[in-house]
Scaffold this motif. Structure first.
Motif, mmCIF file in Angstrom:
data_model
loop_
_atom_site.group_PDB
_atom_site.id
_atom_site.type_symbol
_atom_site.label_atom_id
_atom_site.label_comp_id
_atom_site.label_asym_id
_atom_site.label_seq_id
_atom_site.Cartn_x
_atom_site.Cartn_y
_atom_site.Cartn_z
ATOM 1 N N ALA A 337 -28.406 -6.913 5.880
ATOM 2 C CA ALA A 337 -29.464 -6.758 6.884
ATOM 3 C C ALA A 337 -30.109 -8.101 7.213
ATOM 4 C CB ALA A 337 -30.512 -5.767 6.384
ATOM 5 N N ALA A 338 -30.247 -8.955 6.203
ATOM 6 C CA ALA A 338 -30.821 -10.279 6.438
ATOM 7 C C ALA A 338 -29.927 -11.110 7.349
ATOM 8 C CB ALA A 338 -31.027 -10.999 5.104
ATOM 9 N N ARG A 339 -28.628 -10.983 7.169
ATOM 10 C CA ARG A 339 -27.714 -11.714 8.042
ATOM 11 C C ARG A 339 -27.812 -11.213 9.472
ATOM 12 N NH1 ARG A 339 -26.359 -16.245 9.655
ATOM 13 N NH2 ARG A 339 -24.270 -16.421 10.576
ATOM 14 N N VAL A 340 -27.942 -9.897 9.628
ATOM 15 C CA VAL A 340 -28.138 -9.338 10.961
ATOM 16 C C VAL A 340 -29.399 -9.937 11.594
ATOM 17 C CG1 VAL A 340 -28.689 -7.240 12.247
ATOM 18 C CG2 VAL A 340 -26.911 -7.189 10.475
ATOM 19 N N ALA A 341 -30.472 -10.053 10.810
ATOM 20 C CA ALA A 341 -31.719 -10.622 11.338
ATOM 21 C C ALA A 341 -31.511 -12.045 11.834
ATOM 22 C CB ALA A 341 -32.800 -10.577 10.255
ATOM 23 N N HIS A 342 -30.755 -12.853 11.094
ATOM 24 C CA HIS A 342 -30.449 -14.219 11.538
ATOM 25 C C HIS A 342 -29.700 -14.206 12.863
ATOM 26 C CE1 HIS A 342 -31.552 -17.038 8.275
ATOM 27 N NE2 HIS A 342 -31.351 -16.000 7.448
ATOM 28 N N LEU A 343 -28.747 -13.296 12.992
ATOM 29 C CA LEU A 343 -27.933 -13.245 14.213
ATOM 30 C C LEU A 343 -28.759 -12.797 15.416
ATOM 31 C CD1 LEU A 343 -24.770 -11.692 12.558
ATOM 32 C CD2 LEU A 343 -24.977 -14.035 13.443
ATOM 33 N N VAL A 344 -29.642 -11.829 15.208
ATOM 34 C CA VAL A 344 -30.538 -11.405 16.293
ATOM 35 C C VAL A 344 -31.447 -12.556 16.698
ATOM 36 C CG1 VAL A 344 -32.452 -9.868 16.874
ATOM 37 C CG2 VAL A 344 -30.448 -8.970 15.650
ATOM 38 N N ARG A 345 -31.921 -13.304 15.720
ATOM 39 C CA ARG A 345 -32.770 -14.463 16.024
ATOM 40 C C ARG A 345 -32.029 -15.481 16.883
ATOM 41 N NH1 ARG A 345 -34.542 -19.258 12.005
ATOM 42 N NH2 ARG A 345 -36.411 -19.999 13.110
ATOM 43 N N ARG A 346 -30.705 -15.570 16.694
ATOM 44 C CA ARG A 346 -29.892 -16.490 17.502
ATOM 45 C C ARG A 346 -29.666 -15.977 18.913
ATOM 46 N NH1 ARG A 346 -24.603 -17.290 14.105
ATOM 47 N NH2 ARG A 346 -23.821 -17.015 16.242
ATOM 48 N N GLY A 347 -30.050 -14.728 19.191
ATOM 49 C CA GLY A 347 -29.920 -14.197 20.536
ATOM 50 C C GLY A 347 -28.842 -13.159 20.714
ATOM 51 N N LEU A 348 -28.156 -12.758 19.648
ATOM 52 C CA LEU A 348 -27.128 -11.726 19.764
ATOM 53 C C LEU A 348 -27.783 -10.363 19.939
ATOM 54 C CD1 LEU A 348 -25.608 -14.153 18.379
ATOM 55 C CD2 LEU A 348 -24.163 -12.407 17.300
ATOM 56 N N ASP A 349 -27.159 -9.487 20.722
ATOM 57 C CA ASP A 349 -27.677 -8.126 20.837
ATOM 58 C C ASP A 349 -27.192 -7.312 19.635
ATOM 59 O OD1 ASP A 349 -25.037 -7.242 21.334
ATOM 60 O OD2 ASP A 349 -25.336 -7.186 23.498
ATOM 61 N N ALA A 350 -27.611 -6.046 19.575
ATOM 62 C CA ALA A 350 -27.322 -5.231 18.394
ATOM 63 C C ALA A 350 -25.827 -5.092 18.151
ATOM 64 C CB ALA A 350 -27.976 -3.858 18.541
ATOM 65 N N ARG A 351 -25.068 -4.827 19.199
ATOM 66 C CA ARG A 351 -23.630 -4.638 19.041
ATOM 67 C C ARG A 351 -22.970 -5.910 18.533
ATOM 68 N NH1 ARG A 351 -19.326 -6.014 21.634
ATOM 69 N NH2 ARG A 351 -20.548 -6.947 23.328
ATOM 70 N N GLN A 352 -23.356 -7.051 19.111
ATOM 71 C CA GLN A 352 -22.770 -8.324 18.707
ATOM 72 C C GLN A 352 -23.166 -8.690 17.278
ATOM 73 O OE1 GLN A 352 -24.595 -10.529 21.878
ATOM 74 N NE2 GLN A 352 -22.718 -10.578 23.124
ATOM 75 N N ALA A 353 -24.449 -8.476 16.945
ATOM 76 C CA ALA A 353 -24.921 -8.824 15.609
ATOM 77 C C ALA A 353 -24.246 -7.962 14.553
ATOM 78 C CB ALA A 353 -26.437 -8.668 15.535
#
Length: 369
Positions: A337-353
């Motif tokens: 989940a923490a990695r997902v949070a990093h990816l969302v912070r980078r601008g990825l949407d939910a599907r991409q993250a």
């Protein structure tokens, strides 16, 4: 493997645990103990969506003692007459539209409890200076005002969470679980905003309705505060007699199309689907350990043995804050989940993250599409 880790790989059977729980949580029914359809349910309870209720009452009327309407969840709970309560799983199987009310088990409960670290052995606290525009809903036991959390802008608990609620003197097996899970998340995503929702008792138990209501509450409160939920983290789950997801739970999860729902895959050492983790739209996280559930529905594997995180110790009515080691897929899930949070912070949407986090932690491309 050291002696303590070897012990952690020995999975306690659900039947052994249920015997102890019944004294404090009446109404538990273990269907098909040790068998291929083993499932833990609330005795004598069936769940049905409101649009199916008239048909269900017409077919089951002679067995129904009471109907409880659950307007917020668009469902109803049917309570069966005493003579039929132990037949609730069989009755549901014979009547489309009805489902047993499943009891969910917190993921580490079958492999042991935490081991506090001695003073001086704790890791450094996660940095406080970061605050990201990323919000994670964590559905677990209570969240204590551990020094890792207290004073952060998002931490709103005014009193310690009532972790010991189940009638015992002393510490329950899962007391402090939510504090530990949130600490794992914060160590790997120090700027994430955590919105905590208590759905799991300190015995490590919850059920379909409690989890569904917690998910609805998380969504409603985020909307009320103008927040976007980017990650939803769940660390408990259940098996079902027919190996299909409980309908109320599936419906509640479907309300988060713009968030990445991450769930622990469970610690039963089995390939049977564990819900809600096994839903295709959920990122199911296992661990590289003998106790972890496995199978094609498990999407990712993260460290889940001897994880170190924030911990609260209960002693003679007082709370001592420190750190501990604990094992289970509950503690692998917040790492992903923490990695997902990093990816969302980078601008990825939910599907991409979801797809990128899953790929990093080792799933097949087919499940990330």
């Amino acid at each position: 493997m050291d002696e303590e880790l070897a012990a952690s790989a020995q999975v306690t059977s659900l039947a052994e645990l249920v015997g102890g729980w019944r004294a404090e949580v009446p109404g538990l029914l273990l269907h098909d103990p040790g068998g291929p359809a083993e499932t833990l349910v609330r005795s004598g309870e069936l769940l049905v969506f409101q649009d199916e209720l008239p048909r269900a009452v017409d077919r089951l009327g002679r067995w129904i003692d009471h109907v409880e309407h659950l307007a917020d969840l668009r469902a109803a709970r049917l309570r069966l007459r005493p003579a039929e309560r132990d037949r609730c799983v069989a009755i549901a199987a014979d009547h489309d539209g009805c489902a047993p009310h499943h009891v969910h088990v917190g993921c580490p409960i079958m492999i042991g409890t935490s081991r506090p670290l001695p003073p001086g052995a704790e890791p450094a606290a996660p940095p406080r200076h970061e605050r990201w525009d990323v919000t994670a809903a964590v559905l677990d036991t209570g969240l204590d005002p551990h020094p890792w959390f207290a004073g952060r802008p998002w931490f709103t608990e005014r009193e310690p969470s009532p972790e010991v609620l189940d009638g015992r003197t002393g510490r329950d097996r899962q007391a402090g679980h939510g504090t530990f899970v949130a600490g794992v998340l914060l160590q790997h995503a120090p700027g994430v905003v955590i919105r905590h929702h208590r759905v799991l008792s300190s015995l490590g138990l919850t059920d379909d309705l409690t989890v569904a209501a917690g998910l609805r509450r998380a969504r409603r409160e985020a909307a009320d505060h103008g927040e976007r939920l980017d990650v939803v983290l769940l660390t408990a789950g259940c098996h079902t007699a027919d190996d299909r997801c409980p309908p109320v739970l599936r419906d509640a999860i479907s309300a988060f199309p713009d968030a990445v729902v991450v769930a622990a895959a469970g610690n039963g050492g089995t390939s049977r689907p564990f819900w809600p983790a096994a839903l295709p739209e959920v990122l199911a996280v296992g661990a590289d350990a003998p106790f972890a559930n496995r199978g094609p529905w498990v999407d990712a594997v993260a460290p889940g043995v001897d994880v170190v995180s924030s911990h609260v110790r209960f002693d003679a009515g007082t709370r001592e804050y420190g750190c501990a080691r604990w094992s289970g897929t509950s503690f692998a899930a917040p790492r992903v989940a923490a990695r997902v949070a990093h990816l969302v912070r980078r601008g990825l949407d939910a599907r991409q993250a979801r797809a990128e986090a899953a790929a990093e932690f080792g799933i097949s491309p087919a499940r990330s599409s």
